[in-house]
Design a protein around this motif. Structure first.
Motif, PDB file in Angstrom:
ATOM      1  N   ARG A  92     -57.510  -0.972 -30.684  1.00  0.00           N
ATOM      2  CA  ARG A  92     -57.570  -0.166 -30.151  1.00  0.00           C
ATOM      3  C   ARG A  92     -59.828   0.308 -29.788  1.00  0.00           C
ATOM      4  O   ARG A  92     -60.424   0.037 -29.151  1.00  0.00           O
ATOM      5  CB  ARG A  92     -57.905   0.960 -30.573  1.00  0.00           C
ATOM      6  N   ASP A  93     -59.981  -0.051 -31.071  1.00  0.00           N
ATOM      7  CA  ASP A  93     -61.442  -0.148 -31.252  1.00  0.00           C
ATOM      8  C   ASP A  93     -62.690  -1.040 -30.674  1.00  0.00           C
ATOM      9  O   ASP A  93     -63.450  -0.505 -30.266  1.00  0.00           O
ATOM     10  CB  ASP A  93     -62.120  -0.042 -32.884  1.00  0.00           C
ATOM     11  N   ARG A 116     -62.198  -0.474 -27.094  1.00  0.00           N
ATOM     12  CA  ARG A 116     -63.313   0.810 -26.882  1.00  0.00           C
ATOM     13  C   ARG A 116     -64.840   0.459 -26.648  1.00  0.00           C
ATOM     14  O   ARG A 116     -65.184   0.718 -25.838  1.00  0.00           O
ATOM     15  CB  ARG A 116     -63.242   2.062 -27.689  1.00  0.00           C
ATOM     16  N   GLU A 155     -67.664  -0.097 -23.139  1.00  0.00           N
ATOM     17  CA  GLU A 155     -68.730   1.065 -23.267  1.00  0.00           C
ATOM     18  C   GLU A 155     -69.812  -0.005 -23.209  1.00  0.00           C
ATOM     19  O   GLU A 155     -70.837   0.129 -21.686  1.00  0.00           O
ATOM     20  CB  GLU A 155     -69.169   1.515 -24.637  1.00  0.00           C
ATOM     21  N   PHE A 193     -52.855   1.144 -24.160  1.00  0.00           N
ATOM     22  CA  PHE A 193     -53.765   2.316 -24.678  1.00  0.00           C
ATOM     23  C   PHE A 193     -54.700   3.233 -23.459  1.00  0.00           C
ATOM     24  O   PHE A 193     -55.706   2.926 -22.887  1.00  0.00           O
ATOM     25  CB  PHE A 193     -55.212   1.356 -25.605  1.00  0.00           C
ATOM     26  N   ASP A 221     -54.980   5.869 -23.107  1.00  0.00           N
ATOM     27  CA  ASP A 221     -56.211   7.238 -22.861  1.00  0.00           C
ATOM     28  C   ASP A 221     -57.482   6.193 -22.990  1.00  0.00           C
ATOM     29  O   ASP A 221     -58.028   6.877 -22.163  1.00  0.00           O
ATOM     30  CB  ASP A 221     -55.829   7.914 -24.708  1.00  0.00           C
ATOM     31  N   ILE A 222     -57.362   5.227 -23.318  1.00  0.00           N
ATOM     32  CA  ILE A 222     -58.918   4.664 -23.509  1.00  0.00           C
ATOM     33  C   ILE A 222     -59.366   4.062 -21.818  1.00  0.00           C
ATOM     34  O   ILE A 222     -60.202   4.651 -21.356  1.00  0.00           O
ATOM     35  CB  ILE A 222     -59.175   3.658 -24.410  1.00  0.00           C
ATOM     36  N   ASP A 247     -59.206   7.151 -19.655  1.00  0.00           N
ATOM     37  CA  ASP A 247     -60.825   8.104 -19.053  1.00  0.00           C
ATOM     38  C   ASP A 247     -61.866   7.381 -18.989  1.00  0.00           C
ATOM     39  O   ASP A 247     -62.408   8.087 -18.183  1.00  0.00           O
ATOM     40  CB  ASP A 247     -60.829   7.960 -20.694  1.00  0.00           C
TER      41      ASP A 247
END
Length: 102
Positions: free
Chosen positions: A29-30, A33, A37, A58, A60-61, A64
């Motif tokens: 997950r990290d 993200r 980015e 994931f 939500d990521i 977003d």
């Protein structure tokens, strides 16, 4: 504008590299993200390709970034295992949208 792939497997990345698309393989997950980015910050990237697994695991990521930014365009693609959707997903989507059974 360039395309950039964020994949969950090496085979998809290898295939896309043969087509001239650079990218990265991530599993956590990290990592997703962080790579999203970086890709969003790079103004030369116009399209980010994500394997469908990330949209399922994931949301939500992914949502977003999709909802808060106009560019880059984020497209979810199937990986080498195929799509996780039902075979008639387009028909069922139309049925839900217009309220008629086709």
């Amino acid at each position: 504008m360039n395309m950039y792939l964020i994949s969950d497997n090496v085979d998809t990345l290898t295939g896309m590299r043969l087509a001239g698309v650079e990218g990265v393989v991530v599993h956590e997950r990290d990592e997703l993200r962080s790579e999203l980015e970086k890709a969003v910050a790079d103004k030369t990237i116009g399209i980010i390709l994500l394997t469908e697994k990330f949209g399922r695991e994931f949301p939500d990521i992914v949502d977003d970034v999709k909802l808060k930014r106009k560019l880059p365009l984020i497209i979810e693609i199937p990986d080498r295992h195929g799509t996780g959707r039902k075979p008639d997903f387009i028909t069922s989507y139309i049925n839900e949208a217009i309220g008629l059974k086709l």
